[in-house]
Design a protein around this motif. Structure first.
Motif, short mmCIF file in Angstrom:
data_model
loop_
_atom_site.label_atom_id
_atom_site.label_comp_id
_atom_site.label_asym_id
_atom_site.label_seq_id
_atom_site.Cartn_x
_atom_site.Cartn_y
_atom_site.Cartn_z
N ARG A 244 0.82 -1.20 0.00
CA ARG A 244 0.00 0.00 0.00
C ARG A 244 0.86 1.26 0.00
NH1 ARG A 244 -4.42 -1.80 4.56
NH2 ARG A 244 -6.15 -2.37 3.14
N GLN A 245 1.92 1.25 0.79
CA GLN A 245 2.79 2.43 0.86
C GLN A 245 3.38 2.76 -0.50
OE1 GLN A 245 5.60 1.27 3.88
NE2 GLN A 245 4.27 1.85 5.58
N MET B 159 2.14 1.81 -3.50
CA MET B 159 1.09 2.16 -4.45
C MET B 159 0.54 3.57 -4.21
SD MET B 159 -1.04 -1.41 -4.86
CE MET B 159 -1.96 -0.76 -6.27
N GLU B 160 0.46 3.96 -2.95
CA GLU B 160 -0.12 5.25 -2.63
C GLU B 160 0.82 6.41 -2.94
OE1 GLU B 160 -1.76 4.96 1.34
OE2 GLU B 160 -2.92 3.18 0.76
N LYS B 161 2.05 6.10 -3.35
CA LYS B 161 2.95 7.14 -3.85
C LYS B 161 2.51 7.62 -5.24
CE LYS B 161 7.13 5.67 -1.37
NZ LYS B 161 8.51 5.16 -1.53
N GLY C 282 -0.92 6.86 -6.53
CA GLY C 282 -2.37 6.93 -6.72
C GLY C 282 -3.12 6.66 -5.43
N PRO C 283 -4.45 6.65 -5.49
CA PRO C 283 -5.28 6.46 -4.30
C PRO C 283 -5.22 5.02 -3.78
CG PRO C 283 -6.65 6.51 -6.25
CD PRO C 283 -5.26 6.83 -6.71
N LYS C 284 -5.80 4.82 -2.62
CA LYS C 284 -5.81 3.51 -1.98
C LYS C 284 -6.80 2.59 -2.69
CE LYS C 284 -6.41 1.48 2.63
NZ LYS C 284 -6.62 1.83 4.06
N GLN D 234 -8.17 -2.65 -0.23
CA GLN D 234 -9.03 -2.32 0.90
C GLN D 234 -9.12 -3.49 1.87
OE1 GLN D 234 -12.78 -1.15 -0.81
NE2 GLN D 234 -11.86 0.39 -2.13
N ASP E 144 -10.73 -0.50 -7.67
CA ASP E 144 -10.41 0.85 -8.17
C ASP E 144 -11.61 1.49 -8.85
OD1 ASP E 144 -10.51 -0.70 -10.43
OD2 ASP E 144 -8.66 0.05 -11.31
#
Length: 239
Positions: A211-212, A214-216, A218-220, A223, A234
């Motif tokens: 997650r860390q 990917m969130e660089k 785009g959005p989360k 889940q 998405d």
């Protein structure tokens, strides 16, 4: 294969050295944290896998893992720990280890873990060398696409960098079936091809790191479904 074993117990190193020789693997040994970082920085282009003890003199194994990850975000790391603390094991995974083995360990078990992790890492390297540019995508959703051959993944057309072999495989498993909820046990079976004996903390730690990264870009989109597991979705992304 060339292994770097970072372990302050020389008897353990000598024992494993015999097993490595039987497998016809090259091995290099470091007996403290500072020496380990120096060896890895010098020889990182030739080292295929790292075995890392947590309890090291001069520099703690956690810091050694962080230093190695700065040099190579993707080299497979198996953490060796005598600690039974759940927080230590999870922290080690979050610092960049791909797997851990608790001491005392069976040499045969450790060899099996090395082979499994190495196979996955080699597959990614071979396919990436074979094709540098993605011409099509094996997994594609509204805002995400992934090329398994080049081991590249994109969110909103921005590449997700520095994915480890396990993180890439975990993302593929989730994104291949958007909105489907996977239990931790299912993800262990899909991504790790050997028994973890119900150790679901491994999944949680890898999800956190994934997650860390990917969130660089785009959005989360990964889940948590409380009480069940995880899903990739998405569909709510705008644009």
């Amino acid at each position: 294969m060339k292994i770097l074993m970072i372990e302050d117990n020389q008897s353990v190193c000598e024992m494993m050295g015999m097993f490595f020789k039987k497998e016809k693997w090259d091995a290099e040994f470091a007996y403290d944290g500072e020496a380990a970082v120096e060896v890895y920085e010098k020889d990182h282009e030739t080292i295929d896998i790292v075995l890392l003890d947590l309890n090291l003199p001069k520099k703690d194994g956690m810091q050694v893992a962080a230093d190695i990850r700065r040099v190579s975000p993707t080299v497979p790391i198996i953490m060796l720990t005598a600690r039974d603390s759940e927080s230590d094991q999870v922290l080690g995974l979050e610092m960049g280890a791909d797997d851990y083995v608790t001491k005392p360990f069976s040499p045969i078990t450790l060899i099996a873990r090395i082979k499994a992790l190495y196979r996955r890492a080699q597959l990614g390297q071979i396919t990436q060398r074979a094709s540098k540019v993605a011409s099509d995508f094996d997994v594609q959703t509204a805002h995400f696409k992934m090329n398994v051959k080049t081991r590249e993944a994109f969110l909103n057309d921005k590449q997700i960098h520095d994915l480890t072999p396990k993180e890439f495989d975990l993302l593929k498993a989730l994104a291949s079936k958007p909105k489907q909820v996977f239990t931790r046990e299912q993800l262990l079976q899909l991504v790790w091809n050997y028994e973890f004996y119900g150790d679901e903390r491994t999944v949680d730690a890898h999800i956190k790191k994934l997650r860390q990264k990917m969130e660089k870009v785009g959005p989360k989109v990964i889940q948590t479904v409380w009480g069940v597991g995880y899903k990739f979705d998405d569909s709510d992304i705008e644009g």
